[in-house]
Scaffold this motif. Sequence first.
Motif, PDB file in Angstrom:
ATOM      1  N   GLU A 156      -6.779  -1.820  -4.945  1.00 28.66           N
ATOM      2  CA  GLU A 156      -6.749  -1.461  -3.521  1.00 28.66           C
ATOM      3  C   GLU A 156      -6.094  -0.091  -3.314  1.00 28.66           C
ATOM      4  OE1 GLU A 156      -5.382  -3.552   0.635  1.00 28.66           O
ATOM      5  OE2 GLU A 156      -3.895  -3.020  -0.880  1.00 28.66           O
ATOM      6  N   ARG A 157      -5.066   0.196  -4.092  1.00 31.20           N
ATOM      7  CA  ARG A 157      -4.414   1.505  -3.987  1.00 31.20           C
ATOM      8  C   ARG A 157      -5.373   2.618  -4.366  1.00 31.20           C
ATOM      9  NH1 ARG A 157       0.147   3.187  -8.201  1.00 31.20           N
ATOM     10  NH2 ARG A 157      -1.783   3.353  -9.398  1.00 31.20           N
ATOM     11  N   GLU A 158      -6.166   2.385  -5.420  1.00 27.21           N
ATOM     12  CA  GLU A 158      -7.155   3.379  -5.822  1.00 27.21           C
ATOM     13  C   GLU A 158      -8.154   3.645  -4.688  1.00 27.21           C
ATOM     14  OE1 GLU A 158      -7.919   4.885  -9.255  1.00 27.21           O
ATOM     15  OE2 GLU A 158      -5.750   4.681  -9.091  1.00 27.21           O
ATOM     16  N   ARG A 160      -7.709   2.991  -1.430  1.00 27.53           N
ATOM     17  CA  ARG A 160      -7.049   3.543  -0.252  1.00 27.53           C
ATOM     18  C   ARG A 160      -6.770   5.034  -0.407  1.00 27.53           C
ATOM     19  NH1 ARG A 160      -3.138   0.360  -0.292  1.00 27.53           N
ATOM     20  NH2 ARG A 160      -1.536   1.728  -1.145  1.00 27.53           N
ATOM     21  N   GLN A 161      -6.343   5.423  -1.620  1.00 25.34           N
ATOM     22  CA  GLN A 161      -6.037   6.835  -1.873  1.00 25.34           C
ATOM     23  C   GLN A 161      -7.270   7.644  -2.272  1.00 25.34           C
ATOM     24  OE1 GLN A 161      -2.945   6.757  -4.851  1.00 25.34           O
ATOM     25  NE2 GLN A 161      -1.385   6.039  -3.419  1.00 25.34           N
ATOM     26  N   LYS A 162      -8.380   6.926  -2.518  1.00 26.72           N
ATOM     27  CA  LYS A 162      -9.637   7.561  -2.916  1.00 26.72           C
ATOM     28  C   LYS A 162      -9.472   8.448  -4.146  1.00 26.72           C
ATOM     29  CE  LYS A 162     -11.489   7.467   1.782  1.00 26.72           C
ATOM     30  NZ  LYS A 162     -12.081   8.227   2.909  1.00 26.72           N
ATOM     31  N   THR A 163      -8.698   7.938  -5.097  1.00 24.08           N
ATOM     32  CA  THR A 163      -8.503   8.685  -6.347  1.00 24.08           C
ATOM     33  C   THR A 163      -9.607   8.372  -7.358  1.00 24.08           C
ATOM     34  OG1 THR A 163      -7.020   6.911  -7.071  1.00 24.08           O
ATOM     35  CG2 THR A 163      -6.009   8.864  -6.088  1.00 24.08           C
TER      36      THR A 163
END
Length: 272
Positions: A156-158, A160-163
């Motif tokens: 989810e962090r990936e 959300r941060q669109k990395t």
Amino acid sequence: MKVFLLIALATYIIAAIHSVLAFLHKRRLLENVSLIALTTGFAAHTGALFLDWYGNGHYPLFGLREALSFLAWTLVASYGLTLLRYRTLALGSFISPVVVLFLFASLMSPDHQTAESAALGGLDSAWLPIHTTLWIFAYASLFVVFVASIMYILQERELRQKTFGTLFHRLPSLSVVNEIAATATTVGFSLITAGIISGILLSWSRTGQVWHNDPKEVLALLTWFLYFGLIFYRATRSWRGARAAWMGVLGFGLVICTFLGARLMGGYHIFG
């Protein structure tokens, strides 16, 4: 017996190394080597458990040494069942190193714990192997919940941060890890419930009491309520996804306390 455990440990180490490398480099050959090594280790470990049972004359789940070994075995079994259903090889890169750690700790633990446990009685109760096995499999299932929750949070962090880095391309989708966590939570909660019921029957057969106000009993009851709450709130829209994942992570801390509670705080329980 120890030879089989050493073979299991060696093959688990090979599996863990290749699983992590496969996760990092996404190579099919590495994944295949990891699965073959893990299967070989599981077979050797199963043989060691049966030999332990035969050699000691009681079910091989007394004392910390045997509990750690059995837990490592159940983690491999749980991963295998999850893999058959979801094909999530990434899960192995998280679980395999922990299996190595538990089995290594078991091999390093003193053997006299089993004798101390046997001296306290209860070995002849039919409920004992049922009770302890249910709880160890519950621990393994809830560890799968923990790992799936960690994977969900990372994925989810990936997003959300669109990395969209290595983790994004290696981890399963949010829907898959959420389903794994939900299924494992249900299985783990069911095993906890059955474990508590069998524990009550075991306690009654040994002492005529159903409750000893033991630290492990209290922690087990708290664990039951926590995962009951997790299942309940997962059924509501507001607690799906990240909130449920964080609850799964935090709840596993209570699972660890439950597993080690008797050893750290003393009490009626002497196994598992």
